[in-house]
Design a protein around this motif. Structure first.
Motif, mmCIF file in Angstrom:
data_model
loop_
_atom_site.group_PDB
_atom_site.id
_atom_site.type_symbol
_atom_site.label_atom_id
_atom_site.label_comp_id
_atom_site.label_asym_id
_atom_site.label_seq_id
_atom_site.Cartn_x
_atom_site.Cartn_y
_atom_site.Cartn_z
ATOM 1 N N GLY A 111 0.777 -1.227 0.000
ATOM 2 C CA GLY A 111 0.000 0.000 0.000
ATOM 3 C C GLY A 111 0.810 1.279 0.000
ATOM 4 N N ASP A 112 2.123 1.195 -0.240
ATOM 5 C CA ASP A 112 2.963 2.387 -0.260
ATOM 6 C C ASP A 112 2.557 3.312 -1.406
ATOM 7 N N VAL A 113 2.291 4.573 -1.072
ATOM 8 C CA VAL A 113 1.753 5.518 -2.051
ATOM 9 C C VAL A 113 2.742 5.761 -3.190
ATOM 10 N N SER A 114 4.004 5.991 -2.860
ATOM 11 C CA SER A 114 5.003 6.241 -3.902
ATOM 12 C C SER A 114 5.129 5.046 -4.849
ATOM 13 N N ALA A 115 5.113 3.851 -4.282
ATOM 14 C CA ALA A 115 5.225 2.646 -5.106
ATOM 15 C C ALA A 115 4.007 2.481 -6.003
ATOM 16 N N LEU A 116 2.829 2.777 -5.472
ATOM 17 C CA LEU A 116 1.610 2.671 -6.283
ATOM 18 C C LEU A 116 1.636 3.665 -7.438
ATOM 19 N N GLU A 117 2.177 4.856 -7.209
ATOM 20 C CA GLU A 117 2.297 5.844 -8.293
ATOM 21 C C GLU A 117 3.296 5.372 -9.345
ATOM 22 N N LEU A 118 4.397 4.767 -8.902
ATOM 23 C CA LEU A 118 5.372 4.229 -9.845
ATOM 24 C C LEU A 118 4.764 3.097 -10.674
#
Length: 345
Positions: free
Chosen positions: A228-235
């Protein structure tokens, strides 16, 4: 024991060998780190040694030939490995001739992505389809096209270098020297590079914690996204958009029954699929939008079973006429896919 083929999948990192049945079942496997910097003679020595191991462990095996896949560029008809960038010292190596003389068996050679495409078409996610495009997304991006039951080779077997489609005018320079290659912006390497630039060592981010404060890889991005990491989801969303753009081009070029995605990044297919599908819906012409985009099923067996089928299914659909060699090398022996839509993950 049933009729078997020896199969080899030569990669820049790992050399895999197997005994494979006509059904696609792998009876035995061996592997070794590829001596990729040591030149062709050393690596061919490894192939011969692994073959010896397999045959010694299965002395009753009825082996009728050798199917070999390797990174391109290569010429499957001439049986020559032209000069793969991941293997040092390989320049116009007559691999079929060398191996057929060593073993006294017919040998067939195919590009590794083509062999994986053939494996998925015959035994994996593409079973029952008339045509497919296989895309492997890992360190780089490779592809293979099965059209009307045959691998599409093009001139000298060089067709479907899909990683080097130009899909943007910006971004990092590809190893081939061009800017904007599909591979340069959408490979697992590119995803890891973007994640590394987005973070800094010691910043406490999940991405850096997963990488032990080293360079972030695509695997770390997928793992963080699952948490659920936001930065990872954006990547992941940005990666999926690039893949969707590339897949749209492939739909327009080849009009396949389905696209099959393999390679290391396919482990995150369920996360990527919704944005891939949304991008295709936005960019593809109407007639192409209903083509299934599905994950590969065979994993790292795809190249091996595809290569083996060049021997075990020779003369039948899936083995193009370009694979037929001269008499000397032949002397040893001779539904719709149950695919899931990408939007279903």
């Amino acid at each position: 024991m049933s009729t078997l083929a020896l199969a080899f999948d030569l990669g820049g990192t790992e050399l895999r060998g197997a005994l494979v049945e006509r059904s696609g079942d792998v009876i035995a496997r061996v592997s070794a780190p590829t001596m990729s910097g040591a030149g062709s003679e050393a690596v061919i020595g490894q192939i011969i040694a692994l073959a010896g191991t397999l045959l010694a462990e299965h002395p009753q095996a009825k082996v009728v030939g050798i199917g070999m896949c390797a990174p391109g560029p290569l010429d499957p008809k001439a049986g020559i490995v032209i000069g793969p960038p991941t293997l040092a010292g390989w320049h116009n190596v007559p691999l079929i001739d060398i191996l057929s003389r060593q073993f006294g068996l017919p040998v067939r050679l195919e590009n590794d992505a083509n062999a994986a495409a053939l494996g998925e078409w015959r035994f994996g996610a593409g079973r029952g389809s008339g045509s497919l495009v296989f895309v492997t997304v890992s360190t780089g991006i490779g592809g293979g096209v099965v059209a009307d039951g045959h691998i599409y080779h093009g001139r000298r077997g060089l067709a479907a270098e899909i990683g080097h489609m130009t899909i943007t005018g910006e971004g990092e320079r590809c190893f081939c020297g061009a800017v904007g290659c599909f591979e340069a912006v959408a490979s697992g390497t590119a995803l890891g590079r973007r994640a590394t630039k987005l973070t800094t060592a010691g910043d406490g981010s999940l991405l850096r914690r997963l990488s032990n404060d080293g360079d972030v890889s695509a695997r770390h991005v997928v793992e963080a996204a699952r948490a659920g990491d936001v930065s990872a989801l954006e990547l992941v969303a940005a990666e999926a958009k690039w893949l969707g753009i590339g897949f749209t081009n492939l739909l327009h070029l080849y009009s396949p029954d389905l696209i099959v995605m393999g390679g290391g990044l396919s482990n995150g297919f369920d996360l990527l699929a919704p944005t891939i599908r949304a991008t295709v819906e936005q960019r593809a012409m109407q007639a192409y939008r209903d083509v299934p985009i599905v994950p590969a099923e065979l994993g790292d067996r795809a190249g091996l079973v595809g290569a083996a089928s060049l021997i075990l299914w020779e003369g039948e659909p899936g083995t193009a006429l370009a694979m037929v060699q001269d008499d000397e090398t032949k002397s040893g022996a001779g539904g719709k896919a149950g695919a899931r839509e990408a939007s279903q993950g």
